[in-house]
Motif scaffolding. Structure first.
Motif, PDB file in Angstrom:
ATOM      1  N   ASP A  96       3.330   7.554  -6.943  1.00 20.33           N
ATOM      2  CA  ASP A  96       3.083   6.724  -5.832  1.00 20.33           C
ATOM      3  C   ASP A  96       1.323   6.433  -6.393  1.00 20.33           C
ATOM      4  OD1 ASP A  96       5.298   6.929  -4.580  1.00 20.33           O
ATOM      5  OD2 ASP A  96       4.934   8.300  -3.288  1.00 20.33           O
ATOM      6  N   SER A  97       0.654   6.594  -7.196  1.00 20.86           N
ATOM      7  CA  SER A  97      -0.330   6.449  -8.170  1.00 20.86           C
ATOM      8  C   SER A  97       0.242   4.920  -7.852  1.00 20.86           C
ATOM      9  CB  SER A  97      -0.387   7.025 -10.180  1.00 20.86           C
ATOM     10  OG  SER A  97      -1.865   6.098  -9.715  1.00 20.86           O
TER      11      SER A  97
ATOM     12  N   TRP B  15       0.747  -0.849   0.167  1.00 18.69           N
ATOM     13  CA  TRP B  15      -0.088   0.157   0.530  1.00 18.69           C
ATOM     14  C   TRP B  15       1.278   1.417  -0.105  1.00 18.69           C
ATOM     15  CZ3 TRP B  15      -2.114  -2.299   4.571  1.00 18.69           C
ATOM     16  CH2 TRP B  15      -2.873  -4.137   4.159  1.00 18.69           C
ATOM     17  N   ARG B  16       0.803   2.227  -0.414  1.00 22.11           N
ATOM     18  CA  ARG B  16       1.431   3.308  -0.968  1.00 22.11           C
ATOM     19  C   ARG B  16       0.442   4.390  -0.322  1.00 22.11           C
ATOM     20  NH1 ARG B  16       4.454   3.545  -5.487  1.00 22.11           N
ATOM     21  NH2 ARG B  16       5.323   2.113  -5.901  1.00 22.11           N
ATOM     22  N   GLU B  17      -0.294   4.466   0.757  1.00 21.43           N
ATOM     23  CA  GLU B  17      -1.551   5.330   1.285  1.00 21.43           C
ATOM     24  C   GLU B  17      -2.026   5.099   2.118  1.00 21.43           C
ATOM     25  OE1 GLU B  17      -3.607   8.162  -1.267  1.00 21.43           O
ATOM     26  OE2 GLU B  17      -1.441   9.007  -2.828  1.00 21.43           O
ATOM     27  N   VAL B  18      -1.705   5.666   3.629  1.00 22.19           N
ATOM     28  CA  VAL B  18      -3.192   5.314   4.825  1.00 22.19           C
ATOM     29  C   VAL B  18      -3.562   6.853   4.728  1.00 22.19           C
ATOM     30  CG1 VAL B  18      -1.616   3.386   5.312  1.00 22.19           C
ATOM     31  CG2 VAL B  18      -1.481   5.973   6.763  1.00 22.19           C
TER      32      VAL B  18
ATOM     33  N   ARG C 146       8.564   5.235   0.971  1.00 24.01           N
ATOM     34  CA  ARG C 146       8.238   5.193  -0.059  1.00 24.01           C
ATOM     35  C   ARG C 146       6.616   5.176  -0.097  1.00 24.01           C
ATOM     36  NH1 ARG C 146      10.410   4.416  -5.686  1.00 24.01           N
ATOM     37  NH2 ARG C 146       8.481   6.765  -6.401  1.00 24.01           N
ATOM     38  N   ALA C 147       5.870   6.004   1.747  1.00 22.39           N
ATOM     39  CA  ALA C 147       4.361   5.406   1.605  1.00 22.39           C
ATOM     40  C   ALA C 147       4.329   6.718   2.110  1.00 22.39           C
ATOM     41  CB  ALA C 147       3.403   4.471   1.765  1.00 22.39           C
ATOM     42  N   ARG C 148       2.816   7.375   2.530  1.00 21.58           N
ATOM     43  CA  ARG C 148       2.592   9.015   3.046  1.00 21.58           C
ATOM     44  C   ARG C 148       1.045   8.528   3.466  1.00 21.58           C
ATOM     45  NH1 ARG C 148      -0.786  12.520   0.558  1.00 21.58           N
ATOM     46  NH2 ARG C 148      -0.816  11.597  -2.245  1.00 21.58           N
ATOM     47  N   ILE C 149       0.588   9.575   4.286  1.00 19.70           N
ATOM     48  CA  ILE C 149      -0.366   9.753   5.237  1.00 19.70           C
ATOM     49  C   ILE C 149      -1.225  10.565   3.889  1.00 19.70           C
ATOM     50  CG2 ILE C 149      -2.408  10.705   7.152  1.00 19.70           C
ATOM     51  CD1 ILE C 149       0.803   9.728   8.930  1.00 19.70           C
ATOM     52  N   SER C 150      -2.073  10.289   3.696  1.00 23.83           N
ATOM     53  CA  SER C 150      -3.026  10.899   3.007  1.00 23.83           C
ATOM     54  C   SER C 150      -3.727  11.908   4.017  1.00 23.83           C
ATOM     55  CB  SER C 150      -2.890  10.127   1.558  1.00 23.83           C
ATOM     56  OG  SER C 150      -4.809   8.705   2.434  1.00 23.83           O
TER      57      SER C 150
ATOM     58  N   ARG D 146      12.122  12.471 -16.090  1.00 30.80           N
ATOM     59  CA  ARG D 146      11.064  13.139 -16.180  1.00 30.80           C
ATOM     60  C   ARG D 146      10.279  11.192 -14.753  1.00 30.80           C
ATOM     61  NH1 ARG D 146       9.030  12.416 -22.574  1.00 30.80           N
ATOM     62  NH2 ARG D 146       9.853  14.688 -23.446  1.00 30.80           N
ATOM     63  N   THR D 147      11.024  10.482 -15.666  1.00 30.71           N
ATOM     64  CA  THR D 147      10.731   9.727 -14.285  1.00 30.71           C
ATOM     65  C   THR D 147      11.147  10.527 -12.682  1.00 30.71           C
ATOM     66  OG1 THR D 147      13.036   9.290 -14.322  1.00 30.71           O
ATOM     67  CG2 THR D 147      11.515   7.847 -15.756  1.00 30.71           C
ATOM     68  N   LYS D 148      11.692  11.122 -12.553  1.00 30.52           N
ATOM     69  CA  LYS D 148      12.072  11.967 -11.167  1.00 30.52           C
ATOM     70  C   LYS D 148      10.946  12.795 -10.372  1.00 30.52           C
ATOM     71  CE  LYS D 148      17.024  12.550 -12.333  1.00 30.52           C
ATOM     72  NZ  LYS D 148      18.157  13.038 -12.216  1.00 30.52           N
ATOM     73  N   ILE D 149      10.077  12.755 -11.618  1.00 27.64           N
ATOM     74  CA  ILE D 149       8.830  13.876 -11.162  1.00 27.64           C
ATOM     75  C   ILE D 149       7.077  13.038 -10.834  1.00 27.64           C
ATOM     76  CG2 ILE D 149      10.077  15.440 -10.877  1.00 27.64           C
ATOM     77  CD1 ILE D 149       8.278  16.522 -13.903  1.00 27.64           C
ATOM     78  N   VAL D 150       7.634  11.290 -11.861  1.00 24.83           N
ATOM     79  CA  VAL D 150       6.196  11.276 -12.565  1.00 24.83           C
ATOM     80  C   VAL D 150       6.089   9.559 -12.292  1.00 24.83           C
ATOM     81  CG1 VAL D 150       4.313  13.303 -13.202  1.00 24.83           C
ATOM     82  CG2 VAL D 150       6.086  11.466 -14.346  1.00 24.83           C
ATOM     83  N   ASP D 151       5.396   8.870 -12.280  1.00 30.77           N
ATOM     84  CA  ASP D 151       5.497   7.365 -12.266  1.00 30.77           C
ATOM     85  C   ASP D 151       4.693   6.770 -13.934  1.00 30.77           C
ATOM     86  OD1 ASP D 151       6.424   7.422  -9.548  1.00 30.77           O
ATOM     87  OD2 ASP D 151       4.308   6.497  -8.661  1.00 30.77           O
ATOM     88  N   PHE D 152       5.643   6.482 -14.130  1.00 32.06           N
ATOM     89  CA  PHE D 152       5.479   5.864 -15.695  1.00 32.06           C
ATOM     90  C   PHE D 152       4.578   4.664 -15.624  1.00 32.06           C
ATOM     91  CE2 PHE D 152       8.131   9.731 -17.296  1.00 32.06           C
ATOM     92  CZ  PHE D 152       7.254   9.920 -18.154  1.00 32.06           C
ATOM     93  N   THR D 153       3.920   4.048 -16.795  1.00 31.29           N
ATOM     94  CA  THR D 153       3.621   2.444 -16.208  1.00 31.29           C
ATOM     95  C   THR D 153       5.006   1.254 -17.391  1.00 31.29           C
ATOM     96  OG1 THR D 153       2.796   2.672 -18.667  1.00 31.29           O
ATOM     97  CG2 THR D 153       1.411   3.053 -17.286  1.00 31.29           C
ATOM     98  N   GLN D 154       5.158   0.480 -17.258  1.00 32.04           N
ATOM     99  CA  GLN D 154       5.840   0.057 -17.874  1.00 32.04           C
ATOM    100  C   GLN D 154       4.771   0.189 -19.826  1.00 32.04           C
ATOM    101  OE1 GLN D 154       7.594  -2.799 -17.230  1.00 32.04           O
ATOM    102  NE2 GLN D 154       7.330  -4.065 -20.074  1.00 32.04           N
ATOM    103  N   PRO D 155       6.506   0.604 -20.369  1.00 36.01           N
ATOM    104  CA  PRO D 155       6.124   0.847 -21.765  1.00 36.01           C
ATOM    105  C   PRO D 155       5.344  -0.426 -22.942  1.00 36.01           C
ATOM    106  CG  PRO D 155       8.631   0.780 -21.137  1.00 36.01           C
ATOM    107  CD  PRO D 155       7.657  -0.169 -19.987  1.00 36.01           C
TER     108      PRO D 155
END
Length: 767
Positions: free
Chosen positions: A632-633, A13-16, A41-45, A402-411
């Motif tokens: 972290d989406s 899980w990424r958010e709680v 690499r998780a957070r309290i949302s 770009r990978t430093k600021i967003v998450d990419f899917t599998q190409p």
């Protein structure tokens, strides 16, 4: 809190959402939880705080607000007197059902253990909750104490309440103070008190603060406490330099049925495990992801399937998807008049992937760009990172910045930069027969022909009449024999064993060289060859001619920053028509010498150029296209899985064939020296031949030297011994080992030498 962070990380899980009481106890705990989650690499949302004593109505409003949010993982850090009320309200809102995760701190096990028995209605509220309880090992000391305590309860001397872990710590705290005080007195400490001038009564105060006294040996007693090390009911009592217990540990519990079920342990030494912590202290610590284990959990809703931990918010807001409003190459993504508003290859891939998800994803497409020129893809990705958009769908290349600021899917599409340049059919040359080999290969081959001919002549000269005669004739024989082996047409026969060995190896090498030459020459003369003045990216770097790139492409930054190409040489082109026009004009008429672009665009462009342009040189970068989501989406992970599924079942290729066409130009772009056979391909053969020739010559000259030693007259050897040593050496060199004599000996026929040696041996036997 670090134990909870490990549990959150274990299940991915990424958010709680933190639900806590708004006091020092609650705020302090949630602050630590935020730090612990950040390390994973998780957070309290969202932090949902309430004041102690809030009514059920206010708790209901708080949980309704929480339920509208994305995260379904709740951490409850409250006091025992209000904690059960939280679960009661959650039950009434159907928040204790399938898909929800509830994690309670140690207040819940303490509450349950302190009761003789928890009523069924309360247990019904807590089904599926994960909770943490201070771990205390089952030692003989603990068992003996619990037995005595139960006897007291049976006799009615200890009340009817249960016994939780805090009671064990309280018991050990009394013994800790006793041991420390004993050590304090043993070390010469005195029990003395003094008044504190800071403590005094104010006017009208009834507290009588002035009567309080301060223990004079307090600091020394504190240091003695921190040195204590003994085994109590709660386990080992020992403190580290930070004044914490050396091995804090917790039971990880799952509330099911009428009680709790232990699903594992947590300790600061090995984190999550299914074996008691004390058994791991003797082993090296292992906190890798693969070493973390828990038993299966029965989650809310009476399911064993691990909840996803998030849903799309129930506030009616669809996912905001940014789509680049392209000017050229609209096959990938473009504006459309349909209700969807966009169309293209990238859109179809996204829709196909999102249809494979096990949940609905409401989304709406939003065009990015003015439609007059291609938008900046770096700006598009930045907008996603700043929450202007939830995701970006299109031909977005996955690059490092770009990978430093967003998450990419599998190409979903392989890509990379290539060079496109004009090509023309290579003209035939009268010297085409020289092209199969490089210059070095020709020189080395010719040298070995002569070398092998000379070696065979040396080996055959003494015993083969065909290799004897006047010097001029012998020189011609060497040259003729050498080059006639190229066609296996040599008429001279070899009679010596060494000569035949060398010749067999050389003919094998000649066979390979001939076959390679024939195959290469056939390819050159029969296959259509295309040539270009540009050989690849290296040619562009070394030249000063203009280079075309697609408007908005990351190629600009790569060429300027990574390859140090002057920005003044870069020409921005909007669409395939601009590509074609710039290449037709060429660098001398205001066009470009070549175009640098990503492979998918180039393949689409070449399909419309009637093979006038080709890719030259190799692909000099490797990358791919993916969908960009906010950091972290959780949707990025699920979409990656869906893209892999599309690739495996063949749907991705079907979508590609629907939208994209490929160039059918298969002619080879021939660069100078690109298809020539070089010495690197044959040096092993030449090495073998050289070793064989050298070995044969060594054996041959060793045999000749042995014959020559036997051929020296015996009387000359005896004379050598009677002359003065210094003069003997010079005379013997002149008399018996002169160069002319040696050459004459070597030049004689083998039969003559054998006959002379036989005659000499006969004379010696008669004497």
């Amino acid at each position: 809190m670090y134990a909870i962070a490990d549990i959150v990380h274990y299940y991915g899980w990424r958010e709680v959402i933190a639900i806590y009481v708004d006091d020092d106890y609650g705020r302090g705990g949630i602050s630590v939880l935020g730090d612990a989650l950040a390390a994973k690499r998780a957070r309290i949302s969202y932090k949902a705080a309430f004041v102690p004593g809030d009514t059920a109505s206010k708790l209901n409003d708080l949980l309704v607000q929480v339920n509208l949010m994305e995260s379904r993982v709740y951490v409850v850090h409250v006091n025992p007197d209000t904690g059960v009320n939280i679960f009661s309200v959650a039950k009434s809102l159907s928040m204790m059902s399938d898909g929800y995760v509830w994690i309670a701190t140690d207040w819940l096990p303490s509450y349950m253990d302190s009761k003789e028995s928890v009523d069924p209605d309360t247990m019904n509220l807590l089904q599926g909750v994960i909770a943490l309880r201070h771990y205390t090992p089952d030692t003989d000391l603990k068992k003996s104490f619990m037995s005595k305590w139960n006897n007291l309860k049976y006799k009615g001397s200890a009340g009817h309440e249960g016994f939780n872990s805090y009671a064990l710590y309280a018991y050990d705290s009394v013994w800790l103070a006793a041991h420390a005080l004993e050590a304090f007195l043993y070390e010469g400490g005195n029990l003395s008190f003094s008044s504190d001038p800071n403590l005094h009564d104010t006017n009208g105060s009834m507290l009588n603060l002035a009567s309080l006294r301060v223990f004079n040996g307090g600091e020394k007693l504190l240091q003695t406490l921190l040195r204590m090390n003994f085994t109590g009911l709660s386990g080992q009592v020992q403190f580290n330099p930070d004044k914490h217990l050396v091995h804090p540990a917790y039971d990880v519990l799952n509330v099911v049925g009428t009680g709790t079920r232990r699903i594992g342990y947590w300790s600061n030494y090995s984190h999550l495990s299914i074996v008691p912590p004390e058994t791991l202290y003797s082993k090296p610590p292992n906190v890798s992801t693969g070493s973390q284990h828990l038993y299966s959990v029965i989650w809310p809703g009476d399911t064993t399937a691990t909840p996803r931990g998030w849903v799309f918010p129930n506030n009616g807001q669809p996912l905001r998807i940014a789509v680049p409003n392209r000017v050229g190459y609209k096959e990938f993504a473009s504006k459309d008049k349909s209700p969807q508003g966009v169309r293209g290859y990238c859109i179809d891939v996204f829709e196909a992937a999102i249809s494979l998800l096990p949940y609905a994803v409401p989304h709406t497409y939003m065009l990015f760009g003015d439609g007059k020129r291609n938008p900046s893809y770096d700006d598009l990705v930045y907008k996603v990172s700043q929450n202007v958009y939830d995701a970006a769908v299109g031909d977005v290349t996955i690059v490092t910045n770009r990978t430093k600021i967003v998450d990419f899917t599998q190409p979903y599409m392989e890509s990379g930069l290539v060079v496109v340049a004009p090509v023309k059919e290579a003209k035939s040359s009268p010297w085409a027969f020289l092209k199969p080999f490089t210059r070095e290969m020709w020189f080395v081959t010719a040298a070995f022909f002569l070398f092998v001919g000379a070696v065979v002549w040396i080996l055959e000269h003494r015993m083969n009449q065909e290799f004897r005669g006047p010097p001029r004739q012998q020189l011609i024989t060497i040259c003729w024999f050498s080059f006639s082996t190229m066609f296996f047409s040599h008429r001279e026969t070899t009679v010596s064993t060494l000569g035949r060995l060398v010749l067999i190896i050389w003919l094998f090498i000649v066979l390979i060289i001939n076959s390679s030459y024939t195959a290469s020459l056939t390819s050159i003369l029969t296959v259509q060859q295309l040539t270009s003045g540009i050989r690849g990216i290296d040619s562009l770097i070394s030249s000063t001619e203009p280079i075309g790139i697609q408007d908005g492409s990351f190629a600009l930054k790569y060429l300027v920053d990574e390859l140090s190409i002057a920005q003044s040489r870069i020409v921005h082109l909007k669409n395939p028509e601009a590509y074609l026009r710039a290449l037709e004009l060429g660098p001398k008429k205001g066009g470009v010498a070549a175009i640098v672009d990503e492979l998918p665009y180039v393949e689409l462009f070449l399909s419309t150029t009637n093979c006038q342009y080709q890719i030259v040189g190799p692909e000099f970068t490797k990358s791919g296209w993916g969908f960009a989501f906010q950091r972290d989406s959780p949707l990025a992970v699920d979409m990656s899985t869906a893209i892999l599924q599309l690739s495996e079942n063949g749907d991705l290729e079907k979508i590609r064939n629907k939208w994209l066409t490929h160039s059918e130009c298969v002619s080879q772009v021939n660069q100078v020296g690109e298809n020539q056979l070089s010495l690197n391909s044959f040096w092993g053969l030449f090495l073998i031949c050289g070793i064989a020739c050298a070995s044969a010559l060594i054996i041959f000259f060793c045999r000749v030297f042995a014959q020559y030693r036997r051929f020296i007259p015996e009387d000359e050897e005896s004379n050598v011994e009677t002359i003065e040593p210094s003069r003997s050496s010079r005379r013997s060199i002149r008399a018996t080992k002169s160069f002319k004599q040696i050459i004459d000996f070597v030049d004689r026929k083998e039969a003559e030498i054998k006959q002379m040696l036989k005659r000499k041996n006969s004379n010696e036997s008669k004497q």
